[in-house]
Write a protein that holds these residues in place. Structure first.
Motif, PDB file in Angstrom:
ATOM      1  N   ARG A 108      68.311  68.448   8.725  1.00 32.63           N
ATOM      2  CA  ARG A 108      67.994  67.629   7.259  1.00 32.63           C
ATOM      3  C   ARG A 108      66.512  67.606   7.193  1.00 32.63           C
ATOM      4  O   ARG A 108      65.763  67.896   6.204  1.00 32.63           O
ATOM      5  N   LEU A 109      65.808  66.893   8.190  1.00 33.45           N
ATOM      6  CA  LEU A 109      64.377  66.596   8.036  1.00 33.45           C
ATOM      7  C   LEU A 109      63.728  67.976   8.262  1.00 33.45           C
ATOM      8  O   LEU A 109      62.625  68.181   7.429  1.00 33.45           O
ATOM      9  N   LEU A 110      64.099  69.064   9.068  1.00 36.49           N
ATOM     10  CA  LEU A 110      63.565  70.122   9.240  1.00 36.49           C
ATOM     11  C   LEU A 110      63.508  70.869   7.698  1.00 36.49           C
ATOM     12  O   LEU A 110      62.460  71.632   7.623  1.00 36.49           O
ATOM     13  N   GLN A 111      64.706  70.861   7.156  1.00 35.83           N
ATOM     14  CA  GLN A 111      64.679  71.634   5.873  1.00 35.83           C
ATOM     15  C   GLN A 111      63.971  71.158   4.711  1.00 35.83           C
ATOM     16  O   GLN A 111      63.349  71.579   3.978  1.00 35.83           O
ATOM     17  N   MET A 112      63.826  69.735   4.840  1.00 38.94           N
ATOM     18  CA  MET A 112      63.421  68.901   3.602  1.00 38.94           C
ATOM     19  C   MET A 112      61.646  68.710   3.719  1.00 38.94           C
ATOM     20  O   MET A 112      61.128  68.455   2.824  1.00 38.94           O
ATOM     21  N   GLY A 146      59.514  61.350   6.992  1.00 37.24           N
ATOM     22  CA  GLY A 146      60.425  61.395   8.082  1.00 37.24           C
ATOM     23  C   GLY A 146      61.965  60.832   7.283  1.00 37.24           C
ATOM     24  O   GLY A 146      62.056  60.838   5.959  1.00 37.24           O
ATOM     25  N   THR A 147      62.768  60.513   8.149  1.00 37.11           N
ATOM     26  CA  THR A 147      64.214  60.022   7.764  1.00 37.11           C
ATOM     27  C   THR A 147      64.344  58.534   7.953  1.00 37.11           C
ATOM     28  O   THR A 147      63.884  57.691   8.904  1.00 37.11           O
ATOM     29  N   LEU A 148      64.797  57.657   6.824  1.00 40.31           N
ATOM     30  CA  LEU A 148      65.088  56.337   6.592  1.00 40.31           C
ATOM     31  C   LEU A 148      66.077  55.946   7.492  1.00 40.31           C
ATOM     32  O   LEU A 148      67.309  56.639   7.460  1.00 40.31           O
ATOM     33  N   PHE A 149      65.926  54.906   8.273  1.00 38.58           N
ATOM     34  CA  PHE A 149      67.261  54.077   8.801  1.00 38.58           C
ATOM     35  C   PHE A 149      67.144  52.639   8.321  1.00 38.58           C
ATOM     36  O   PHE A 149      66.058  51.946   8.521  1.00 38.58           O
ATOM     37  N   THR A 206      70.233  54.610   4.408  1.00 39.69           N
ATOM     38  CA  THR A 206      70.083  55.512   5.500  1.00 39.69           C
ATOM     39  C   THR A 206      70.268  56.897   5.200  1.00 39.69           C
ATOM     40  O   THR A 206      71.184  57.401   4.631  1.00 39.69           O
ATOM     41  N   GLY A 207      69.544  57.681   5.888  1.00 35.62           N
ATOM     42  CA  GLY A 207      69.751  58.976   5.589  1.00 35.62           C
ATOM     43  C   GLY A 207      68.700  59.741   4.689  1.00 35.62           C
ATOM     44  O   GLY A 207      68.659  61.164   4.399  1.00 35.62           O
ATOM     45  N   THR A 208      67.676  59.001   3.851  1.00 37.89           N
ATOM     46  CA  THR A 208      66.909  59.535   2.840  1.00 37.89           C
ATOM     47  C   THR A 208      65.816  60.168   3.573  1.00 37.89           C
ATOM     48  O   THR A 208      65.002  59.312   4.269  1.00 37.89           O
ATOM     49  N   ILE A 209      65.273  61.430   2.993  1.00 37.95           N
ATOM     50  CA  ILE A 209      63.954  61.899   3.416  1.00 37.95           C
ATOM     51  C   ILE A 209      63.127  61.532   2.790  1.00 37.95           C
ATOM     52  O   ILE A 209      62.955  61.587   1.312  1.00 37.95           O
ATOM     53  N   LEU A 210      61.945  61.054   3.079  1.00 41.60           N
ATOM     54  CA  LEU A 210      60.999  60.213   2.358  1.00 41.60           C
ATOM     55  C   LEU A 210      59.522  60.595   2.773  1.00 41.60           C
ATOM     56  O   LEU A 210      59.348  60.649   4.072  1.00 41.60           O
TER      57      LEU A 210
END
Length: 522
Positions: A108-112, A146-149, A206-210
């Motif tokens: 997900r992080l790689l694609q976005m 990055g990805t939010l946790f 959690t899981g949001t790319i920001l």
């Protein structure tokens, strides 16, 4: 009726309610009143069928009180010039649950990441420094993707569920699991860092790319000055039909419930779509409905009977699951619809299919009668299709409901728009929403911007049009549960406008309250 005289359907006894009447009399009173479009004299037995077509689409014809015509009128169903089911990304081929869920976050992080970097440069300038967490220098302003946790104190945990072994009280169920002590942590491929500053901790999940802009402060905390999301992706041009054609969206039929109060409204909906009610003008307008989409929760939660799992087998040997009769009822409804119009059936949280997202289509063997028609199409959840060159994308509501629990956002329409802005349909999967362990790609990432974006099983009906920075135009819809509101949504493919269709069979006071809750904004 033929003489033009008013017809009295019989008043209810003074002080009596609809529940005190015989079931047969109430159904005959309500249904007959809907057919001839008059109100019964009993205030407790108001039945209303409000079919809202645009003025351009509404056909003028003699009413039901006019003398019958010499020739019986026939109406041809409008055909769909083009249709394409684009839900291939949500279909599962070979299923393997041996992989870890870390892969889906990594891909997900790689694609976005490229999308976020592009948006960050558009917002903060082309010369903005985009770094990874391992490259951060103290007090140096830069951008990090990055990805939010979200660390949540009240988030349910399987370890807490099994705490009964230690004589601890289980955590009570809540409508929301947010707490003032929650923290946001940004992760990339190598490191993680706590976020503070100009960012709303409770809104994100959690899981949001920001992409965040700021600098690393003391004690290894990143002080956020601003942030940006992926925003709306590119959109194909709208090339809808030249004349009015409609798509009807319904969700939450709730078949098999213990009350069964919505069955009358459901049958009225079926009769309107199939042209069994109304005068010739309304039947002509109903013939312009080119497709029906059923957005999940076709069965009621009452059919989810788990008592058989805790009882001895000999006690449940001759019992029948509650969902069996509900499926038979659904098959009969689909038979009536699919004989007249193409129908797309999406599964929901209470329907007999896999629990994890994306949900696979219901099996055709459960519908022996309606499955004979090629117009019946069993689709996935989420569902994406091009109908007359208009891109539809939607879910049965599990993703929006899950974000509602773990975010401070209280409006389903707000959450629906937010998922579109962050470029991801279901960011909480697989953290708090069940999801298949993808590892090659994340199918929930928005690749193309839809023209109509909807979610089913919402509390109330709402409609809103938003526009993107690149000229995108999207119609947002929250489709309410039909079993509780008896409201469906009618989308005009030519104008991309939406109107509610209300099939209510309750008191006038309740009717006004429901209509008052509807919100249509453009």
């Amino acid at each position: 009726l033929l003489l033009g005289q008013p017809i009295l359907l019989g008043d209810c006894p003074a002080g009596s309610s609809r529940e005190n009447l015989s079931e047969t009399r109430v159904l005959v009173c309500l249904y007959f009143a809907a057919l001839i479009q008059i109100e019964p004299t009993c205030a407790n037995c108001v039945s209303k069928v409000s079919v809202m077509f645009s003025d351009h689409a509404a056909q003028k014809a003699p009413s039901l009180l006019a003398p019958p015509s010499e020739e019986s009128a026939t109406f041809d169903r409008v055909s769909v010039s083009s249709y394409a089911n684009n839900s291939e990304n949500f279909r599962l081929g070979e299923r393997s649950f041996t992989r870890q869920y870390a892969h889906i976050y990594a891909i997900r992080l790689l694609q976005m990441r490229p999308k976020l970097v592009k948006r960050a440069q558009m917002k903060w300038g082309d010369d903005v420094m985009v770094k990874k967490l391992c490259e951060l220098q103290p007090s140096e302003r830069c951008c990090v993707v990055g990805t939010l946790f979200k660390s949540m104190e009240l988030q349910p945990s399987i370890l807490r569920e099994i705490s009964e072994e230690h004589n601890l009280l289980p955590q009570p169920p809540r409508t929301k699991y947010i707490h003032q002590s929650d923290e946001l942590i940004l992760e990339d491929e190598l490191q993680r860092i706590k976020l503070e500053g100009a960012i709303d901790v409770q809104m994100f999940v959690t899981g949001t790319i920001l992409a965040v802009y700021g600098a690393e402060g003391e004690a290894g905390v990143f002080m956020v000055e601003d942030y940006c999301t992926a925003d709306l992706p590119t959109q194909l041009p709208v090339a809808g039909p030249e004349t009015d054609r409609f798509v009807l969206l319904v969700s939450g039929l709730g078949l098999g419930s213990k009350s069964g109060e919505s069955l009358l409204g459901l049958q009225l909906l079926v009769d309107v779509v199939t042209g069994q009610v109304g005068d010739e003008g309304e039947q002509t307008s109903a013939a312009q409905i080119s497709r029906v989409i059923l957005a999940g929760n076709l069965l009621s939660q009452d059919t989810q009977n788990k008592d058989s799992l805790s009882k001895a087998r000999y006690l449940t040997k001759k019992t029948q699951a509650a969902s069996v009769e509900a499926i038979k009822m659904l098959d009969e409804i689909l038979l009536q619809l699919s004989a007249s119009v193409p129908v797309d059936v999406m599964p929901g949280a209470f329907d007999p299919t896999n629990y994890t997202m994306p949900q696979q289509p219901l099996h055709r063997c459960m519908f022996p009668q309606s499955a004979m028609y090629s117009t019946l199409q069993l689709v996935t959840n989420p569902y994406q299709a091009d109908i007359d060159s208009v891109r539809f994308l939607g879910t049965s509501g599990q993703n929006i409901n899950d974000i509602f629990k773990y975010s401070s956002m209280n409006d389903y329409m707000e959450i629906l728009e937010w998922t579109l802005r962050i470029g991801h349909i279901s960011p909480t999967a697989p953290d708090t929403l069940g999801c298949y362990p993808f590892y090659k790609s994340d199918p929930f990432i928005l690749q193309d911007c839809p023209h109509v974006y909807f979610c089913g099983n919402a509390p109330v009906f709402k409609s809103k049009e938003i526009r993107g920075v690149d000229g995108q135009r999207v119609l947002l819809l929250t489709i309410p549960e039909f079993c509780t509101t008896q409201v469906a949504c009618l989308v005009n493919l030519r104008t991309l406008e939406c109107q509610p269709m209300c099939f209510s069979s309750f008191s006038a006071e309740e009717d006004m309250e429901t209509v008052g809750e509807m919100d249509i904004s453009h």
